[in-house]
Motif scaffolding. Structure first.
Motif, PDB file in Angstrom:
ATOM      1  N   TRP A  19      11.557  -3.545 -56.678  1.00 40.87           N
ATOM      2  CA  TRP A  19      10.737  -2.905 -55.649  1.00 40.87           C
ATOM      3  C   TRP A  19       9.496  -2.240 -56.232  1.00 40.87           C
ATOM      4  O   TRP A  19       8.412  -2.315 -55.652  1.00 40.87           O
ATOM      5  CB  TRP A  19      11.601  -1.892 -54.902  1.00 40.87           C
ATOM      6  N   ASP A  20       9.618  -1.626 -57.391  1.00 39.22           N
ATOM      7  CA  ASP A  20       8.481  -0.922 -57.990  1.00 39.22           C
ATOM      8  C   ASP A  20       7.405  -1.879 -58.501  1.00 39.22           C
ATOM      9  O   ASP A  20       6.274  -1.453 -58.758  1.00 39.22           O
ATOM     10  CB  ASP A  20       8.960  -0.027 -59.145  1.00 39.22           C
ATOM     11  N   ASP A  21       7.752  -3.158 -58.664  1.00 38.25           N
ATOM     12  CA  ASP A  21       6.792  -4.145 -59.172  1.00 38.25           C
ATOM     13  C   ASP A  21       6.116  -4.929 -58.053  1.00 38.25           C
ATOM     14  O   ASP A  21       5.330  -5.841 -58.317  1.00 38.25           O
ATOM     15  CB  ASP A  21       7.501  -5.140 -60.105  1.00 38.25           C
ATOM     16  N   ARG A  22       6.406  -4.596 -56.816  1.00 33.40           N
ATOM     17  CA  ARG A  22       5.976  -5.447 -55.712  1.00 33.40           C
ATOM     18  C   ARG A  22       4.457  -5.504 -55.563  1.00 33.40           C
ATOM     19  O   ARG A  22       3.888  -6.588 -55.347  1.00 33.40           O
ATOM     20  CB  ARG A  22       6.627  -4.992 -54.404  1.00 33.40           C
ATOM     21  N   GLU A  23       3.774  -4.367 -55.662  1.00 36.66           N
ATOM     22  CA  GLU A  23       2.324  -4.344 -55.440  1.00 36.66           C
ATOM     23  C   GLU A  23       1.595  -5.138 -56.516  1.00 36.66           C
ATOM     24  O   GLU A  23       0.671  -5.903 -56.224  1.00 36.66           O
ATOM     25  CB  GLU A  23       1.815  -2.904 -55.404  1.00 36.66           C
ATOM     26  N   GLN A  24       2.007  -4.967 -57.762  1.00 32.02           N
ATOM     27  CA  GLN A  24       1.358  -5.698 -58.858  1.00 32.02           C
ATOM     28  C   GLN A  24       1.630  -7.197 -58.725  1.00 32.02           C
ATOM     29  O   GLN A  24       0.733  -8.025 -58.944  1.00 32.02           O
ATOM     30  CB  GLN A  24       1.852  -5.193 -60.212  1.00 32.02           C
ATOM     31  N   THR A  25       2.860  -7.551 -58.357  1.00 31.65           N
ATOM     32  CA  THR A  25       3.191  -8.966 -58.175  1.00 31.65           C
ATOM     33  C   THR A  25       2.374  -9.575 -57.049  1.00 31.65           C
ATOM     34  O   THR A  25       1.839 -10.689 -57.178  1.00 31.65           O
ATOM     35  CB  THR A  25       4.695  -9.129 -57.866  1.00 31.65           C
ATOM     36  N   LEU A  26       2.250  -8.853 -55.948  1.00 28.19           N
ATOM     37  CA  LEU A  26       1.460  -9.342 -54.824  1.00 28.19           C
ATOM     38  C   LEU A  26       0.021  -9.596 -55.241  1.00 28.19           C
ATOM     39  O   LEU A  26      -0.572 -10.633 -54.903  1.00 28.19           O
ATOM     40  CB  LEU A  26       1.511  -8.330 -53.679  1.00 28.19           C
ATOM     41  N   GLU A  27      -0.551  -8.683 -55.994  1.00 29.87           N
ATOM     42  CA  GLU A  27      -1.938  -8.834 -56.442  1.00 29.87           C
ATOM     43  C   GLU A  27      -2.092 -10.062 -57.336  1.00 29.87           C
ATOM     44  O   GLU A  27      -3.057 -10.828 -57.193  1.00 29.87           O
ATOM     45  CB  GLU A  27      -2.352  -7.569 -57.205  1.00 29.87           C
ATOM     46  N   ILE A  28      -1.140 -10.279 -58.242  1.00 26.30           N
ATOM     47  CA  ILE A  28      -1.204 -11.432 -59.140  1.00 26.30           C
ATOM     48  C   ILE A  28      -1.100 -12.730 -58.349  1.00 26.30           C
ATOM     49  O   ILE A  28      -1.864 -13.680 -58.567  1.00 26.30           O
ATOM     50  CB  ILE A  28      -0.085 -11.353 -60.197  1.00 26.30           C
ATOM     51  N   VAL A  29      -0.162 -12.785 -57.421  1.00 24.52           N
ATOM     52  CA  VAL A  29       0.038 -14.000 -56.624  1.00 24.52           C
ATOM     53  C   VAL A  29      -1.190 -14.311 -55.790  1.00 24.52           C
ATOM     54  O   VAL A  29      -1.616 -15.470 -55.663  1.00 24.52           O
ATOM     55  CB  VAL A  29       1.298 -13.841 -55.745  1.00 24.52           C
ATOM     56  N   GLN A  30      -1.797 -13.288 -55.219  1.00 24.03           N
ATOM     57  CA  GLN A  30      -3.019 -13.508 -54.428  1.00 24.03           C
ATOM     58  C   GLN A  30      -4.131 -14.082 -55.288  1.00 24.03           C
ATOM     59  O   GLN A  30      -4.875 -14.974 -54.858  1.00 24.03           O
ATOM     60  CB  GLN A  30      -3.463 -12.194 -53.795  1.00 24.03           C
ATOM     61  N   GLU A  31      -4.253 -13.607 -56.490  1.00 25.77           N
ATOM     62  CA  GLU A  31      -5.293 -14.091 -57.395  1.00 25.77           C
ATOM     63  C   GLU A  31      -5.079 -15.584 -57.734  1.00 25.77           C
ATOM     64  O   GLU A  31      -6.041 -16.326 -57.904  1.00 25.77           O
ATOM     65  CB  GLU A  31      -5.319 -13.282 -58.686  1.00 25.77           C
ATOM     66  N   GLN A  32      -3.826 -15.986 -57.821  1.00 27.52           N
ATOM     67  CA  GLN A  32      -3.512 -17.351 -58.242  1.00 27.52           C
ATOM     68  C   GLN A  32      -3.550 -18.367 -57.110  1.00 27.52           C
ATOM     69  O   GLN A  32      -3.734 -19.565 -57.360  1.00 27.52           O
ATOM     70  CB  GLN A  32      -2.115 -17.386 -58.893  1.00 27.52           C
ATOM     71  N   THR A  33      -3.378 -17.923 -55.878  1.00 21.26           N
ATOM     72  CA  THR A  33      -3.200 -18.889 -54.784  1.00 21.26           C
ATOM     73  C   THR A  33      -4.285 -18.873 -53.722  1.00 21.26           C
ATOM     74  O   THR A  33      -4.403 -19.840 -52.965  1.00 21.26           O
ATOM     75  CB  THR A  33      -1.843 -18.666 -54.087  1.00 21.26           C
TER      76      THR A  33
END
Length: 393
Positions: free
Chosen positions: A378-392
């Motif tokens: 749960w604590d990694d969700r915002e960073q993961t979302l940002e990375i995924v948005q950058e890639q897709t």
């Protein structure tokens, strides 16, 4: 109405079927509709031509060879229309008014193709163009192809770029069926289906409309699938609704994962249904399921985790092949849904690798035909979302 009608190989598989196709088009023209036709190669001509290329051939030569099927079809259909008093012309790569332009690798030049498609549309009140499906050309005239299902892609692309009211895919099935009629008794036609539903079916074996074609469908463009024996371009079949969109979604609430372990669960018919039914009986919604040889994991809302654990523990106690149940909480899920995912080799690696390189542990990865779900803390969700948005995006 302005209609782009695509006739598949089966619907043009003989002289009598070409006659039937011409009758159908002539009726629509007589009723005052503007019609453009996309024609596939007759029958299985393209496959037969490919089978005969037993030697090493350059891509350009292969494209020229396989183009002969479509080139024959458009001439046959144009002649059949002219014999019925319909003003028609055929278009193939090399024609002055040819609309679909790609680079040498088959990537569509959208700007040039739109310009040419709109010029073609402006003439529809005078003539019915019969256009080779599957084929394209570079700006300097080299023949290219649009890949598997390319005739469907040609039709939907032109429908969009020509501002058509509807694209009609004429094929050998009466639209989308509830099941394969060759296998399932009582299979019936589905009157309406969404783009999302059909793309998932298409990527899993349903040969109705090529998945690549549906990426060109927008909200304003109707697409229907009808049987070649139907005799009417404008009624019946299955209507494909909606528009496929690329979405990145993050679950608002934390999830818990509940894992049930047991011996060779994958070889236990009905075990997944039994466990899911136990949760359903208490109105616990399952967000996602991941399975292994000896375990099944259910993701549920964290607020329901305690109840879900209790219910599944009862199943473990009552079934001697089940060993134990365990719960982990505080997970997030980021889902990527997109029509182009299956057409992008390495897309999973492109998404996962940057997440891993950021030091984020991926707890689970669940994929379907057109989506990827990434489960992280749960604590990694915002960073993961940002990375995924950058890639897709």
């Amino acid at each position: 109405m302005r209609v782009v009608a695509k006739f598949g190989g089966t619907s043009l598989g003989s002289g009598s079927r070409i006659e039937r196709a011409a009758d159908t088009v002539a009726k629509a023209v007589e009723d005052g509709h503007e019609i453009a036709i996309v024609a596939s190669a007759m029958g299985s001509t393209t496959d037969e031509l490919l089978d005969e290329i037993t030697f090493e051939a350059e891509d350009a030569d292969r494209a020229e060879i396989v183009s002969m099927g479509e080139r024959t079809s458009v001439r046959m259909l144009k002649a059949a229309l002219r014999s019925r008093g319909v003003e028609a012309t055929f278009l193939e790569p090399g024609s002055e008014a040819w609309p679909i332009i790609t680079d040498e690798y088959g990537e569509v030049d959208a700007e040039e193709t739109v310009r040419r498609a709109q010029a073609l549309a402006a003439e529809l009140d005078h003539v019915v163009p019969v256009i080779t499906g599957f084929l394209a050309q570079t700006i300097d005239g080299k023949v290219t192809t649009l890949g598997r299902g390319g005739s469907d892609t040609t039709a939907v692309m032109l429908g969009k770029f020509m501002d058509a009211d509807e694209v009609v895919i004429v094929t050998d099935v009466e639209g989308v069926m509830t099941g394969d009629p060759r296998v399932v008794e009582g299979a019936r036609n589905v009157g309406h289906i969404t783009v999302d539903e059909l793309r998932n079916l298409s990527f899993r074996g349903a040969e109705v409309v090529a998945p690549s074609a549906l990426s060109y469908k927008d909200e304003d463009l109707d697409v229907r699938v009808v049987h070649y024996q139907h005799g009417d371009l404008l009624t019946g079949g299955t209507k494909i609704e909606g528009q496929f969109q690329n979405l990145i979604d993050m679950q608002d609430d934390p999830l818990a994962c509940i894992t049930v372990a047991g011996r060779a669960l994958r070889n236990r018919p009905g075990i997944l249904a039994d466990l899911a039914q136990a949760l359903r009986s208490e109105d616990i919604n399952i967000d996602a399921v991941a399975s292994g040889m000896d375990s099944v994991t259910f993701y549920v809302n964290e607020d329901l985790a305690e109840d879900a654990e209790y219910i599944l523990h009862e199943q473990v106690v009552d079934d001697e092949t089940l060993s134990s149940v365990t719960v982990e909480s505080n997970y997030a899920v980021i889902r990527v849904t997109g029509g182009e995912l299956p057409n992008r080799p390495g897309i999973i690696l492109d998404i996962v690798q940057p997440v891993s390189e950021a030091g984020i542990n991926i707890h689970d990865l669940i994929t379907s035909a057109t989506s990827v779900a990434i489960f992280v803390g749960w604590d990694d969700r915002e960073q993961t979302l940002e990375i995924v948005q950058e890639q897709t995006l």
